[in-house]
Design an enzyme around this catalytic site. Structure first.
Site, short mmCIF file in Angstrom:
data_model
loop_
_atom_site.label_atom_id
_atom_site.label_comp_id
_atom_site.label_asym_id
_atom_site.label_seq_id
_atom_site.Cartn_x
_atom_site.Cartn_y
_atom_site.Cartn_z
N ARG A 98 41.52 -43.70 24.31
CA ARG A 98 42.10 -43.64 22.73
C ARG A 98 43.44 -43.00 22.62
O ARG A 98 44.17 -43.37 21.58
CB ARG A 98 41.05 -42.84 22.18
CG ARG A 98 39.75 -44.07 21.60
CD ARG A 98 38.50 -42.54 20.88
NE ARG A 98 37.88 -41.91 21.09
CZ ARG A 98 37.49 -41.47 22.44
NH1 ARG A 98 36.99 -42.38 22.52
NH2 ARG A 98 37.10 -40.24 22.51
N LYS B 122 22.33 -50.62 19.70
CA LYS B 122 22.95 -50.78 20.36
C LYS B 122 21.90 -52.49 20.84
O LYS B 122 22.77 -53.87 21.87
CB LYS B 122 21.95 -50.67 21.68
CG LYS B 122 22.51 -48.55 22.04
CD LYS B 122 24.56 -48.93 22.89
CE LYS B 122 24.62 -49.57 23.85
NZ LYS B 122 26.11 -49.47 24.87
N ASP C 86 41.50 -48.84 21.42
CA ASP C 86 39.88 -48.34 20.23
C ASP C 86 38.96 -48.67 19.91
O ASP C 86 39.44 -49.87 19.61
CB ASP C 86 40.77 -47.38 19.21
CG ASP C 86 39.62 -46.04 18.60
OD1 ASP C 86 38.39 -46.77 18.97
OD2 ASP C 86 39.75 -44.99 17.84
N PRO D 8 21.09 -49.66 30.82
CA PRO D 8 20.49 -48.51 32.21
C PRO D 8 19.50 -48.09 31.24
O PRO D 8 18.99 -48.18 29.98
CB PRO D 8 21.68 -48.30 31.87
CG PRO D 8 23.05 -48.26 30.39
CD PRO D 8 22.33 -49.91 30.52
N GLY E 96 34.75 -41.38 29.71
CA GLY E 96 32.75 -41.35 29.82
C GLY E 96 32.40 -40.69 31.01
O GLY E 96 33.26 -40.96 32.29
N TYR F 260 21.53 -45.41 17.04
CA TYR F 260 21.37 -45.68 18.37
C TYR F 260 20.71 -46.88 18.85
O TYR F 260 21.66 -47.99 19.80
CB TYR F 260 20.81 -44.76 19.40
CG TYR F 260 21.42 -45.03 20.49
CD1 TYR F 260 22.46 -45.11 21.44
CD2 TYR F 260 20.34 -45.55 21.39
CE1 TYR F 260 22.95 -45.44 22.95
CE2 TYR F 260 20.20 -45.60 22.87
CZ TYR F 260 21.93 -45.43 22.92
OH TYR F 260 22.11 -45.63 24.66
#
Length: 348
Positions: free
Chosen positions: A34, A164, A62, A189, A12, A160
Site C-alpha cells: 500500500r 468473502k 491498494d 483455505p 501479509g 467476514y
C-alpha cells in the site's frame, strides 16, 4: 527468462510466504504494497527464507483504489490474489455492519481481475475462504465440498463470512462474462497456521499467540480446520500451473480440531514453554454472556460454538496431488516460531 508472478499483499502472512516460496522455486516476483514504506519490511521478512536479490520488485497499489493496478500487472505471467483489504481478515473485531466489509473485498477482487484480464495474464488464482463454501450457521455437523456456496443472505452470517462469499461470487460472475485468454481459479483455505516470518503477525496465528501468553482464561468450544501456511501456498502454486485447475474451486482446509485439542497439543509438545496455555474449556453460556455484556468482539465467534462442519479436500488431492502436514507439526512449528520471534497477539 523465469516467469514473473504478481502476488497481491506481500506484507501479509499468506502473501509473505507466497513470495518466499515463489522465489525459492525460481520465479521472479512482484508484490503489491500500500506504500513504499512497507517494501523494506517485506524484503527483510522474505530474506529469512530465501535471498530475494534481483528477483523481487514492488508495485504500490491498494485494493480500495484504481490507481497502480495497470502498472502492477504489466509484464507478469500469473497473478496470485491473496490480499484482503484492511479489516477483512476474519478475526474478531472486524465489525458488525453486514455491508461494511463487502465493498472493499468485492471491489478489490474486481480491480485485480480487470487489470489482469486487460493485460492478458495466463491465470489468476484468488484466495477465498472455506467459509464461502459452508452451510448455514445453524447447521452443526456435516462434510461439504466446493459445489456448495454459502448463502450470503443468511442473516446469521458474520460480516467476514458474507464479504468473502460475495467477493468470490462477484469474481466468478466477472469471469463468466469475460472472453479472453486469462484463466481463473479460487482456493478456499481454512484457519491458517504455521511458522511466521515476522513478529508482526495477526490473523489465525494470533490464537496461538494468545494461548502461549496466558491471556486466555480458558478455551471456547470452537473447532477449526487448520492448514499449514506452507501447504496452502503450495496449493496456490499447483492451482497456478496445473492445466486441470483452470476454472475450478479448490478447498484448502486441514484437520479439524477443537481449541481444547489445540491446547493439549501445545501443552504436551512445548514442555515448559507451553505452561501458560489454558486447558479449561469455557462453557458456551459463559462465552455468550461475555460477548453480550463484556466483550462485543466475541459476538463474531458465538455462531461457531459447538459447530463441527468440515470440508473435504479430495478434489485438490486428486486433481493437483496436494497433501498436508500433520496437525501437531503445524501447531508446534507455529508456536516455536512465535516464541522465537517474541511475537505478541494482535489486539482486537
Amino acid at each position: 527468462m523465469p516467469e514473473t508472478v504478481l502476488v497481491t499483499g506481500g506484507s501479509g502472512y499468506i502473501g509473505g510466504w507466497t513470495v518466499a516460496e515463489l522465489l525459492s522455486r525460481g520465479y521472479r516476483v512482484r508484490t503489491t504494497v500500500r506504500s513504499r514504506a512497507k517494501e523494506r519490511a517485506v524484503t527483510e521478512a522474505v530474506s529469512t527464507v530465501v535471498d530475494p536479490a534481483g528477483r523481487l520488485d514492488f508495485a504500490v497499489a491498494d485494493l480500495t483504489a484504481d490507481a497502480g493496478w495497470e502498472a502492477a500487472v504489466e509484464g507478469v505471467d500469473y497473478v496470485l490474489h491473496v490480499a484482503a483489504p484492511l479489516g477483512v481478515t476474519g478475526g474478531a473485531g472486524t465489525g458488525n455492519n453486514p455491508d461494511a466489509l463487502v465493498a472493499p473485498a468485492r471491489d478489490g477482487a474486481l480491480r485485480v481481475l480487470r487489470a489482469a484480464t486487460a493485460a492478458g495474464v495466463r491465470r489468476v488464482v484468488m484466495t477465498s475462504a472455506a467459509n464461502a463454501a459452508s452451510p448455514s450457521s445453524y447447521a452443526t455437523e456435516g462434510v461439504t465440498d466446493e459445489t456448495l456456496w454459502t448463502d450470503p443472505d443468511d442473516p446469521t452470517l458474520i460480516p467476514y463470512r458474507r464479504a468473502k462469499t460475495l467477493a468470490e461470487m462477484a469474481a466468478w460472475d466477472f469471469m463468466d462474462t469475460y472472453r479472453g485468454p486469462t484463466e481463473f481459479t479460487t482456493v478456499l483455505p481454512g484457519a491458517v497456521f504455521g511458522p511466521v516470518l515476522t513478529a508482526d503477525t495477526g490473523g489465525s496465528v494470533g490464537i496461538v499467540a494468545r494461548m502461549l501468553s496466558g491471556a486466555m482464561p480458558g478455551v471456547p468450544r470452537i473447532g477449526l480446520e487448520i492448514v499449514d501456511v506452507r501447504d496452502l501456498v503450495d496449493l496456490h502454486l499447483r492451482a497456478m500451473t496445473s492445466p486441470a485447475a483452470a476454472g475450478e474451486r479448490f478447498l484448502g482446509t486441514g484437520e479439524f480440531a477443537w481449541m481444547a485439542d489445540m491446547a493439549r497439543i501445545l501443552r504436551e509438545g512445548l514442555g515448559d514453554a507451553g505452561r501458560r496455555v489454558p486447558t479449561r474449556q469455557l462453557p458456551d453460556i459463559a462465552v455468550r454472556l461475555a460477548a453480550r455484556f463484556r466483550d462485543p468482539a466475541l459476538r463474531e465467534i458465538t455462531p461457531a460454538l459447538g459447530r463441527r462442519n468440515r470440508h473435504t479436500t479430495a478434489k485438490a488431492e486428486s486433481l493437483l496431488a496436494w497433501h498436508r502436514r500433520p496437525l501437531p507439526e503445524t501447531l508446534l512449528t507455529c508456536a516455536t516460531s512465535l516464541l522465537t520471534h517474541q511475537a505478541t497477539p494482535t489486539p482486537h
